[in-house]
Every structure is written in C-alpha cells, then in structure tokens.
Design a protein around this motif. Structure first.
Motif, mmCIF file in Angstrom:
data_model
loop_
_atom_site.group_PDB
_atom_site.id
_atom_site.type_symbol
_atom_site.label_atom_id
_atom_site.label_comp_id
_atom_site.label_asym_id
_atom_site.label_seq_id
_atom_site.Cartn_x
_atom_site.Cartn_y
_atom_site.Cartn_z
ATOM 1 N N GLN A 1 0.822 -1.207 0.000
ATOM 2 C CA GLN A 1 0.000 0.000 0.000
ATOM 3 C C GLN A 1 0.856 1.257 0.000
ATOM 4 O O GLN A 1 0.555 2.234 -0.702
ATOM 5 C CB GLN A 1 -0.933 0.000 1.210
ATOM 6 C CG GLN A 1 -1.932 1.151 1.220
ATOM 7 C CD GLN A 1 -2.801 1.146 -0.020
ATOM 8 O OE1 GLN A 1 -3.619 0.251 -0.206
ATOM 9 N NE2 GLN A 1 -2.626 2.136 -0.899
ATOM 10 N N GLN B 1 0.954 10.532 -3.005
ATOM 11 C CA GLN B 1 0.596 10.794 -1.617
ATOM 12 C C GLN B 1 1.806 10.747 -0.675
ATOM 13 O O GLN B 1 1.737 11.245 0.435
ATOM 14 C CB GLN B 1 -0.445 9.768 -1.151
ATOM 15 C CG GLN B 1 -1.774 9.863 -1.882
ATOM 16 C CD GLN B 1 -2.451 11.206 -1.676
ATOM 17 O OE1 GLN B 1 -2.323 11.832 -0.632
ATOM 18 N NE2 GLN B 1 -3.183 11.655 -2.688
ATOM 19 N N ASP C 1 -8.116 -4.587 5.580
ATOM 20 C CA ASP C 1 -8.716 -3.501 6.366
ATOM 21 C C ASP C 1 -7.665 -2.462 6.728
ATOM 22 O O ASP C 1 -7.936 -1.250 6.698
ATOM 23 C CB ASP C 1 -9.361 -4.062 7.633
ATOM 24 C CG ASP C 1 -10.623 -4.859 7.338
ATOM 25 O OD1 ASP C 1 -11.173 -4.717 6.228
ATOM 26 O OD2 ASP C 1 -11.064 -5.627 8.229
ATOM 27 N N ALA D 1 -6.937 -0.393 3.618
ATOM 28 C CA ALA D 1 -8.041 0.506 3.284
ATOM 29 C C ALA D 1 -8.099 1.685 4.249
ATOM 30 O O ALA D 1 -8.300 2.842 3.843
ATOM 31 C CB ALA D 1 -9.363 -0.263 3.309
ATOM 32 N N ASP D 2 -7.901 1.404 5.527
ATOM 33 C CA ASP D 2 -7.910 2.466 6.536
ATOM 34 C C ASP D 2 -6.747 3.426 6.311
ATOM 35 O O ASP D 2 -6.903 4.656 6.428
ATOM 36 C CB ASP D 2 -7.824 1.846 7.927
ATOM 37 C CG ASP D 2 -7.779 2.892 9.023
ATOM 38 O OD1 ASP D 2 -8.788 3.594 9.222
ATOM 39 O OD2 ASP D 2 -6.721 3.027 9.675
ATOM 40 N N ARG E 1 -5.240 4.083 3.423
ATOM 41 C CA ARG E 1 -5.555 4.893 2.233
ATOM 42 C C ARG E 1 -6.494 6.031 2.589
ATOM 43 O O ARG E 1 -6.271 7.181 2.240
ATOM 44 C CB ARG E 1 -6.210 4.031 1.152
ATOM 45 C CG ARG E 1 -5.314 3.100 0.414
ATOM 46 C CD ARG E 1 -5.992 2.565 -0.837
ATOM 47 N NE ARG E 1 -7.258 1.897 -0.560
ATOM 48 C CZ ARG E 1 -7.377 0.608 -0.286
ATOM 49 N NH1 ARG E 1 -6.303 -0.150 -0.205
ATOM 50 N NH2 ARG E 1 -8.566 0.066 -0.075
ATOM 51 N N THR E 2 -7.559 5.692 3.294
ATOM 52 C CA THR E 2 -8.598 6.682 3.610
ATOM 53 C C THR E 2 -8.046 7.814 4.460
ATOM 54 O O THR E 2 -8.240 8.996 4.161
ATOM 55 C CB THR E 2 -9.767 6.008 4.342
ATOM 56 O OG1 THR E 2 -10.312 4.979 3.513
ATOM 57 C CG2 THR E 2 -10.846 7.012 4.688
ATOM 58 N N ARG E 3 -7.360 7.462 5.509
ATOM 59 C CA ARG E 3 -6.897 8.486 6.451
ATOM 60 C C ARG E 3 -5.732 9.295 5.907
ATOM 61 O O ARG E 3 -5.626 10.495 6.160
ATOM 62 C CB ARG E 3 -6.521 7.846 7.784
ATOM 63 C CG ARG E 3 -7.728 7.310 8.560
ATOM 64 C CD ARG E 3 -7.387 7.029 10.013
ATOM 65 N NE ARG E 3 -6.456 5.914 10.134
ATOM 66 C CZ ARG E 3 -5.339 5.964 10.854
ATOM 67 N NH1 ARG E 3 -4.989 7.071 11.474
ATOM 68 N NH2 ARG E 3 -4.558 4.900 10.936
ATOM 69 N N VAL F 1 -5.022 9.985 2.679
ATOM 70 C CA VAL F 1 -5.485 10.865 1.607
ATOM 71 C C VAL F 1 -6.335 12.005 2.163
ATOM 72 O O VAL F 1 -6.306 13.131 1.654
ATOM 73 C CB VAL F 1 -6.276 10.066 0.556
ATOM 74 C CG1 VAL F 1 -6.918 10.989 -0.472
ATOM 75 C CG2 VAL F 1 -5.360 9.058 -0.140
ATOM 76 N N ALA F 2 -7.083 11.724 3.235
ATOM 77 C CA ALA F 2 -7.991 12.728 3.797
ATOM 78 C C ALA F 2 -7.284 13.763 4.652
ATOM 79 O O ALA F 2 -7.849 14.801 4.970
ATOM 80 C CB ALA F 2 -9.074 12.034 4.621
#
Length: 353
Positions: free
Chosen positions: A47, A56, A307, A310-311, A313-315, A317-318
């Motif tokens: 990842q 990123q 999981d 995915a977590d 990536r989400t955090r 990028v945000a």
C-alpha cells in the motif's frame, strides 16, 4: 564465550517450509504472531508503494523481502525495550504497534517523526547511515547506569557498516558491556553498491570479533530463526553479558526507493532466486504443514491486512496539510529568540495574504 559466527546462517525453517532437523523452534503462539505480522507488513509495504505512485508520499524505501528480519527482531523483544530504526524499517514500527499513518508522516515530508517515541519505545526513523547506532548505545548506557531492565536494538543496513558511527558504537558498547543488540540487515546492496564492494570479511557478523563481542549469522528470511537468535541476544544483554552483533542475510526485492532503477545494477535472475525464498510463504508453508494454520485463520488475517490498507488509504489521503506554524514546533524545548522572530514573520506574512 564463542565470538565467531557459524559458517552458514542459523536456519530453523527451510525455504520450502520444512523444519530443519534437530532444531528447536519458537512456540506456536510466537510463530502465529510472526505470521500475522508478516502478512500485515507485506500488505502495508504494497500500500505504501502504491501511495508513492499516487503522489501521496514523497518517497518510500521498500522492505519487501526483508519483513521476516524486521518482524522477528521486534517480536523477540519486550515492549519496554527500545528499537532504533532506519528509514527502511517501517514494518518494524508497524509490528511495534505504531499507527500506519504516523509511520508514513516522515515519508510525506510533514514531520521528522510522526509518532511519540516514548509511547512506543521506538526512536525516530534515521536517514543518515549508522547514526542511530550511537543513539542506541547512549540509551543502553543510561539504562545500565539507572539499573533499568532495558535492551536497545539498533537496526543497521549493510552499507552502514562502512560508517565510522557503526564502529564507534560497537566499541563503546563492548567496552562498557552494554545491553545492546546490533542488528545488521544485509539486503545485499547499499543502494547500488553490492556487499562485495563494502567488505571482504567472511560476513558482517565476523566484525564482532574485533570488538570482543559475539557475532551471529542468521537467515533473515526465516522469521523463526530471527526470533530465536535475537531472543538469545536480548537475553544475554538483559543478564549483563553485553552486546551482540547479529547479521540477518536477506534481500531487498524492490528498488532502493521509487527514485532508483535497480535493473541497472542487478540481474533479474538474482531477484528471481530470492523470490523463491519469500519469508511470508516460508512461514505460511511451515505453519500449514504442521497444522498450526488453517484456511479460516489465514483468510481472517488476510482480511485484517486488507482492512489495514483501506484504513491507511482513507486516512492518509484525507489528511489536511499541516499548519505552517508547525514548522517551529518541537525544534527546541525552549524556542530561541531567532526562532520566535521567524514564527512571528510567517504569521505576519500569512495575515497579509
């Protein structure tokens, strides 16, 4: 005390997953924990590499292929022991329990260290070669003076063994009989410089003899062997028997970083040979063949790894860009007048925009 390492690396599990005869392996609980950490670490690696390609992260030094060395070394220690990682030891930090986003903050260029070293007993990742080795020795020296039950482990790359800091750290640790484990991950290349151009010693572990400490050579793709060897080195350190130099023989499958073209200095056949010694597949095969890992458990760990990715990536990028005034935070315990003036100048310029 035997100082010379064995001619061949210590190995408990063969590349095909079979146990080496007449060898004592760590227990099932330890090996299953190592397998879980390997799977999570491998997925984290994948990842992080993808995040670099997506812009990123500024850079990511991959440890793909070296995960067993990092996982085994960390799991062999107590949570109260300290680790001193390099820029390539993100999997070690993940195994220590550091938040994945906090690990990657350094590699986004936002902070020199995104996690609290005191919470995790993990020093900031070190980019200059070998400078973390004297830091580990200093902490061990203080722990010894305070009669604390603490072991320091310094992660070192093969290239770092050519640095003066490495030799000074070993000499000081040996002279003062300090509780330190020097853990050299020999991944065969210091960027593009092969081991043959770094040293003509039989192994890096042999260098321990010159400092009067034992050197141990271990198969760095065998998590069970790393657990066992580093566990014994930590025991020696804890019981007042002094430092140990451990060399984990492994391989960096990916390029040095995303800015490197490894095809210019190593052949594809060499990489393919090391892929057949994959540390994750090796431990998986052993645990499956010995009845310690079944399809359901394997699937559950794989799902946990997805999981985590995915977590992450989400955090990541945000996350919003850090406030500009954070440039001045934690530079000094008490900011100097010059630093305060610079902070005030930045605030004034920001208000004018």
């Amino acid at each position: 005390m035997e100082l010379l390492p064995s001619a061949e690396p210590v190995r408990l599990i063969e590349a095909d997953g079979t146990a080496v005869p007449r060898r004592v392996l760590p227990g099932p609980t330890e090996l299953r924990a190592a397998y879980r950490a390997l799977v999570l670490g491998r997925r984290f690696e994948q990842q992080a590499t993808a995040l670099v390609k997506q812009g990123q992260l500024a850079v990511y030094p991959s440890a793909h292929g070296q995960e067993a060395a990092e996982v085994g070394a960390v799991l062999a220690l107590r949570p109260t022991d300290w680790i001193f990682p390099t820029y390539r030891d993100s999997v070690a930090l993940l195994t220590r329990g550091v938040d994945p986003v906090e690990i990657l903050t350094l590699l986004r260029g936002e902070w020199h260290c995104g996690y609290d070293p005191y919470v995790h007993h993990a020093a900031p990742q070190c980019t200059p070669l070998a400078t973390q080795a004297p830091h580990a020795v200093g902490l061990a020296f203080a722990a010894q003076a305070r009669h604390e039950d603490t072991v320091a482990l310094a992660f070192v790359g093969d290239g770092a063994t050519s640095e003066g800091d490495f030799h000074e750290a070993l000499n000081f640790a040996a002279v003062f009989h300090l509780p330190v484990v020097f853990f050299v991950q020999n991944n065969q290349y210091a960027i593009s410089v092969p081991v043959s151009r770094q040293s003509v010693a039989p192994s890096f572990a042999h260098k321990a003899v010159g400092y009067g400490m034992p050197g141990v050579l271990v198969d760095g793709n065998d998590a069970a062997a790393v657990l066992s060897v580093v566990g014994e080195a930590a025991r020696r350190a804890r019981e007042g028997e002094g430092p140990t130099l451990v060399e984990a023989v492994t391989y960096r499958i990916d390029a040095h970083t995303n800015a490197d073209d490894a095809t210019r200095y190593r052949p594809d056949e060499e990489v393919a040979g090391w892929l057949s010694r994959d540390p994750v597949a090796r431990l998986s095969a052993y645990l499956t063949n010995s009845g310690q890992l079944n399809v359901d458990v394997e699937a559950a760990i794989a799902a946990e790894a997805e999981d985590l990715a995915a977590d992450l990536r989400t955090r990541l990028v945000a996350e919003l860009p850090p406030p500009a005034d954070e440039l001045f935070a934690h530079v000094y315990h008490r900011p100097t007048q010059r630093l305060r003036d610079q902070a005030e100048l930045l605030r004034a310029e920001s208000e004018e925009r």
